[in-house]
Design a protein around this motif. Sequence first.
Motif, PDB file in Angstrom:
ATOM      1  N   LEU A  21       0.830  -1.210   0.000  1.00  0.00           N
ATOM      2  CA  LEU A  21       0.000   0.000   0.000  1.00  0.00           C
ATOM      3  C   LEU A  21       0.866   1.262   0.000  1.00  0.00           C
ATOM      4  O   LEU A  21       0.507   2.273  -0.618  1.00  0.00           O
ATOM      5  N   ALA A  22       2.005   1.214   0.674  1.00  0.00           N
ATOM      6  CA  ALA A  22       2.903   2.376   0.656  1.00  0.00           C
ATOM      7  C   ALA A  22       3.406   2.625  -0.771  1.00  0.00           C
ATOM      8  O   ALA A  22       3.479   3.774  -1.226  1.00  0.00           O
ATOM      9  N   ASN A  32      -6.265  14.437   2.431  1.00  0.00           N
ATOM     10  CA  ASN A  32      -6.682  14.722   3.805  1.00  0.00           C
ATOM     11  C   ASN A  32      -5.516  14.808   4.772  1.00  0.00           C
ATOM     12  O   ASN A  32      -5.661  15.300   5.882  1.00  0.00           O
ATOM     13  N   ALA A  33      -4.367  14.299   4.344  1.00  0.00           N
ATOM     14  CA  ALA A  33      -3.158  14.479   5.144  1.00  0.00           C
ATOM     15  C   ALA A  33      -2.451  15.774   4.779  1.00  0.00           C
ATOM     16  O   ALA A  33      -1.390  16.071   5.322  1.00  0.00           O
ATOM     17  N   ALA A  37      -7.385  10.276  -1.683  1.00  0.00           N
ATOM     18  CA  ALA A  37      -8.082  10.863  -0.537  1.00  0.00           C
ATOM     19  C   ALA A  37      -7.176  10.885   0.692  1.00  0.00           C
ATOM     20  O   ALA A  37      -7.178  11.840   1.474  1.00  0.00           O
ATOM     21  N   LEU A  38      -6.398   9.830   0.872  1.00  0.00           N
ATOM     22  CA  LEU A  38      -5.462   9.803   2.006  1.00  0.00           C
ATOM     23  C   LEU A  38      -4.488  10.966   1.926  1.00  0.00           C
ATOM     24  O   LEU A  38      -4.280  11.700   2.894  1.00  0.00           O
ATOM     25  N   PRO A  71      -8.641   6.337  -5.998  1.00  0.00           N
ATOM     26  CA  PRO A  71      -9.413   7.328  -5.239  1.00  0.00           C
ATOM     27  C   PRO A  71      -9.102   7.306  -3.737  1.00  0.00           C
ATOM     28  O   PRO A  71      -8.990   8.359  -3.106  1.00  0.00           O
ATOM     29  N   VAL A  72      -8.941   6.102  -3.181  1.00  0.00           N
ATOM     30  CA  VAL A  72      -8.660   6.024  -1.740  1.00  0.00           C
ATOM     31  C   VAL A  72      -7.272   6.596  -1.432  1.00  0.00           C
ATOM     32  O   VAL A  72      -7.097   7.397  -0.514  1.00  0.00           O
ATOM     33  N   LEU A 131      -1.137  16.489   1.880  1.00  0.00           N
ATOM     34  CA  LEU A 131       0.067  16.190   1.084  1.00  0.00           C
ATOM     35  C   LEU A 131      -0.238  16.272  -0.407  1.00  0.00           C
ATOM     36  O   LEU A 131      -1.330  15.956  -0.835  1.00  0.00           O
ATOM     37  N   ARG A 166       1.862   1.991  -3.457  1.00  0.00           N
ATOM     38  CA  ARG A 166       0.756   2.592  -4.218  1.00  0.00           C
ATOM     39  C   ARG A 166       0.751   4.105  -4.005  1.00  0.00           C
ATOM     40  O   ARG A 166       0.567   4.881  -4.960  1.00  0.00           O
ATOM     41  N   LEU A 167       0.959   4.539  -2.778  1.00  0.00           N
ATOM     42  CA  LEU A 167       0.979   5.980  -2.503  1.00  0.00           C
ATOM     43  C   LEU A 167       2.208   6.638  -3.115  1.00  0.00           C
ATOM     44  O   LEU A 167       2.152   7.775  -3.592  1.00  0.00           O
ATOM     45  N   LEU A 168       3.317   5.916  -3.101  1.00  0.00           N
ATOM     46  CA  LEU A 168       4.538   6.488  -3.676  1.00  0.00           C
ATOM     47  C   LEU A 168       4.388   6.700  -5.184  1.00  0.00           C
ATOM     48  O   LEU A 168       4.979   7.632  -5.748  1.00  0.00           O
TER      49      LEU A 168
END
Lengths: 538, 538
Positions: free
Chosen positions: B506-507, B535-536, B531-532, B527-528, B538, B509-511
């Motif tokens: 999952l990390a 809302n952080a 959104a993370l 989308p998730v 970033l 994916r964010l990277l």
Amino acid sequence: MTGADDYLVDFTSYKSYSALRSLAAEPFNLKTPGVMSPERIAACRAVGGGFELLFFGQRVARPELAALQELADEARLVEQFAALRRGAVFNRIAGFASEERQVLHCSCRDIFRDRPAEPHATAQAKAELDKLQQFLADLDQGRLTTPQGEPFTGMIQIGIGGSDLGPRALYLALQAYAHPDRRVEFISNVDPDDAARVLKEMDLSRTLVNVVSKSGTTLETLANEELVRRAYRQAGLDPNAYFVAVTGQGSPMDNPANYLRSFYMFDYIGGRYSATSMVGLVMLGFALGYEPVQEILQGAHAADEAAMEPDIMKNPALLLALLGIWNRNFLRHESLAVLPYSQALVRFAAHLQQLDMESNGKSIDRRGQALNWDSGPIVWGEPGTNGQHAFYQLLHQGTGQAPAEFIGFRHSQYGQDLEIQETTAQEKLLANLLAQSLALAVGQDDPNPNRRFPGNRPSSILLADRLTPERMGALLALYEAKVVFQGFVWNINSFDQEGVQLGKRLANRLLEQFAARRRGENPPEDPVGQALLKNAGL
Amino acid sequence: MTGADDYLVDFTSYKSYSALRSLAAEPFNLKTPGVMSPERIAACRAVGGGFELLFFGQRVARPELAALQELADEARLVEQFAALRRGAVFNRIAGFASEERQVLHCSCRDIFRDRPAEPHATAQAKAELDKLQQFLADLDQGRLTTPQGEPFTGMIQIGIGGSDLGPRALYLALQAYAHPDRRVEFISNVDPDDAARVLKEMDLSRTLVNVVSKSGTTLETLANEELVRRAYRQAGLDPNAYFVAVTGQGSPMDNPANYLRSFYMFDYIGGRYSATSMVGLVMLGFALGYEPVQEILQGAHAADEAAMEPDIMKNPALLLALLGIWNRNFLRHESLAVLPYSQALVRFAAHLQQLDMESNGKSIDRRGQALNWDSGPIVWGEPGTNGQHAFYQLLHQGTGQAPAEFIGFRHSQYGQDLEIQETTAQEKLLANLLAQSLALAVGQDDPNPNRRFPGNRPSSILLADRLTPERMGALLALYEAKVVFQGFVWNINSFDQEGVQLGKRLANRLLEQFAARRRGENPPEDPVGQALLKNAGL
């Protein structure tokens, strides 16, 4: 004035308690398809006092949040906090002998407005701060030097418990802002190797020693002070030209003849709440300077003010407290992992262990009655991403579980970074932080049972911009408020620590055996104590 | 040869399991008058391998001990340990894709006899030790110096998880024996502030860098290696003249051109069991010298041998494992506090967190079936007496409980001590250690409810003579054996860590979102994830 005894209400008697019990019968399921949506992530976000609390990873939805808000209101948590700040005697057990003290750690940072909540304590704090400012100016301007006229380059802080953990956590957190020519070491443990190691590393002729003990009688601190004084004498140095004291007025240590400078701490501030008093600030002032000390106090004061907000969606400290109650009392989790994604917070969990477990590890209420509900959890934790390579295996796949409180900052302290594989280290850090909360919540199915993750493991993320002195002060105060709020919900005295007495008493019994041997006398009759020593080979 | 699959037995199918269940229905009561007698204290003492285990504070008597011995026999714990040492493939899940590896950390200290349990692995360990001896001799005798011809005075170890926690715990534990002119610092966290702080403190021109990663692909370690290499280049230094590698053969880091020296680690030793391989020993050799490294290995090997004793009263590692099973599965305690009365062991609990929780934080058995019993506890702890002034309040009086494993040494490392009020600091330390175990067990009644202690809180004390390199090696190996024994009882694979994979995925994916932004491209649909980040902030 409203007193502490106006709030002695059983936790289980609140309407919201019953509501939460019902909701916990079938706890909100984070794995239901569609639940972890962009909408949920945006909705599960409380903002206040410079922090954002992202709690999409908690097993709560609208009904749970409504019940938690109702609990905050029914238990009058903010009202109690206001009464505490005004000086109500919250450190007591009604009907029994107890410490009978005010709880005024907030006063020592309530120095930025004309009408502080409790003027007397704030005036005392200001007087000590003035002394500190003078002390630091004397050091900076060369009026206070070693007997050889050199500037002091080191400080050893001797203290234990609250005189060690909070100050040490703050020092390590703020090393990025420290004076490059000044270094601080700490001696806490009665283990003589603790002092020996530090003494080996410091140039004593350039090192101040700050001895911190409210009572002036703490066994460990007295023993270490004597060990260190002897080391100074053995090095041909006069300890009184190097030693500084932080102690209570009238304590055996309150003897200015033995110390270069003396600062006071007051009995209305408990050790674990004392980092923003002289207990922490003398050392932090030496390491960082006076301005950063003021920034720490500004941050802490702002967090105290932010904790007065009744709406849980605007008060991260309050919501964090209530989510903790939900996890502890309704989802029945015994421990809490605090996981800062910031190496600077390497000892913050150790501070929180004391703050939380010593405050709320209690079994009787504020009237001396046995609790019918659980109180404070076991608190533990280490920085991420390190923990990911250590104990996260259990968090994700163990049969046991621990709710997690992640802490993170959008920007690093030093600002030294570089891109590797198209992202910076700070981005990697933050991506991991967010990903962990998501992973714990949603889990994963897989045909290989070893790659299954059950999910529904609660966590939240406390975020801020950068770990500056001001933000560190705020984080410290936010957690103090959280712990105090939880104590109010549980109706316990979060400010005493009777639980440490039995061990002390039994240790003294064993020490009498050692002392009698040394005197060549018959030891006191104590068959169990003697059996302990004998079987330990002592 | 007996293989790992010969031992796939359900914990609940043992006769001793049923016996222990029955006994736990009314657990042995330590508060019964007369129970805590000199006779009990003498009887509750297991001795082996240079350690004494005092367990008068555990809720066990003769029947419980008999059932635990039966469990050890039924589960063939010592036999499994022997098979493991001989090279059976214990790192596997029968019937599913898994790591399929031997577990041979004991081989790297099985170097003191002609016929080691697994000759091939021991030969490989010896070859690396010979390289280490040469490296250290080259440093000592001036054949290996900085490009300016100066001796190296510092080392930075870059690694995370097992390449950090165990080595760091050992280094801190043995600082009393360290070369006075050599200092070691550690960089582990991907947080760029971790490297920045260490780089600020070290004189790079005199500092070696030891990069440790088995795969040569660990995200944190690669990022930190690059950050540190850049700092060397910026200081006008050639990193290849300062960098040393410990990695797997054939890994991307296995490129001698980039390193002054390269050492190998092998895939039959998992990270958390690797402190006595080159992962720990290169750095410890630099800090302590080659002889203390051999003493560490001697101690660890002796502990491995001592763990082969079938009688639980002569095998502290085995008994500690079984008492842990009693507390976890029958008295249902979720966590375990490890409390060393030795400041030198300040990070030993952090190492044990990984060793224990990453090994035994599992929910499936060695056949891939979901466990019907609890596995590893949450492990946490800090040195005493410090902890007494922090979280012991909860241990004594909280509604939650944690069994405690105390660790102590009769003598201090430095031998620097003095008498205050007729006893030495070391005596005060030991008196407190013994008193805490007694206090937790017997509790106290009092008319004031705040001074009541419920008692019956389990603990034991592991004692040895002095924390030397040899003893530290033995303590490390004793706990490794304990964890392995418990994994055998629970019928789990204590040697993999699939639970870390989901967060990594999952990390990443964010990277990808960060990387796409940097390239100015449209980020992947997520989308998730978006959104993370949003809302952080970033």
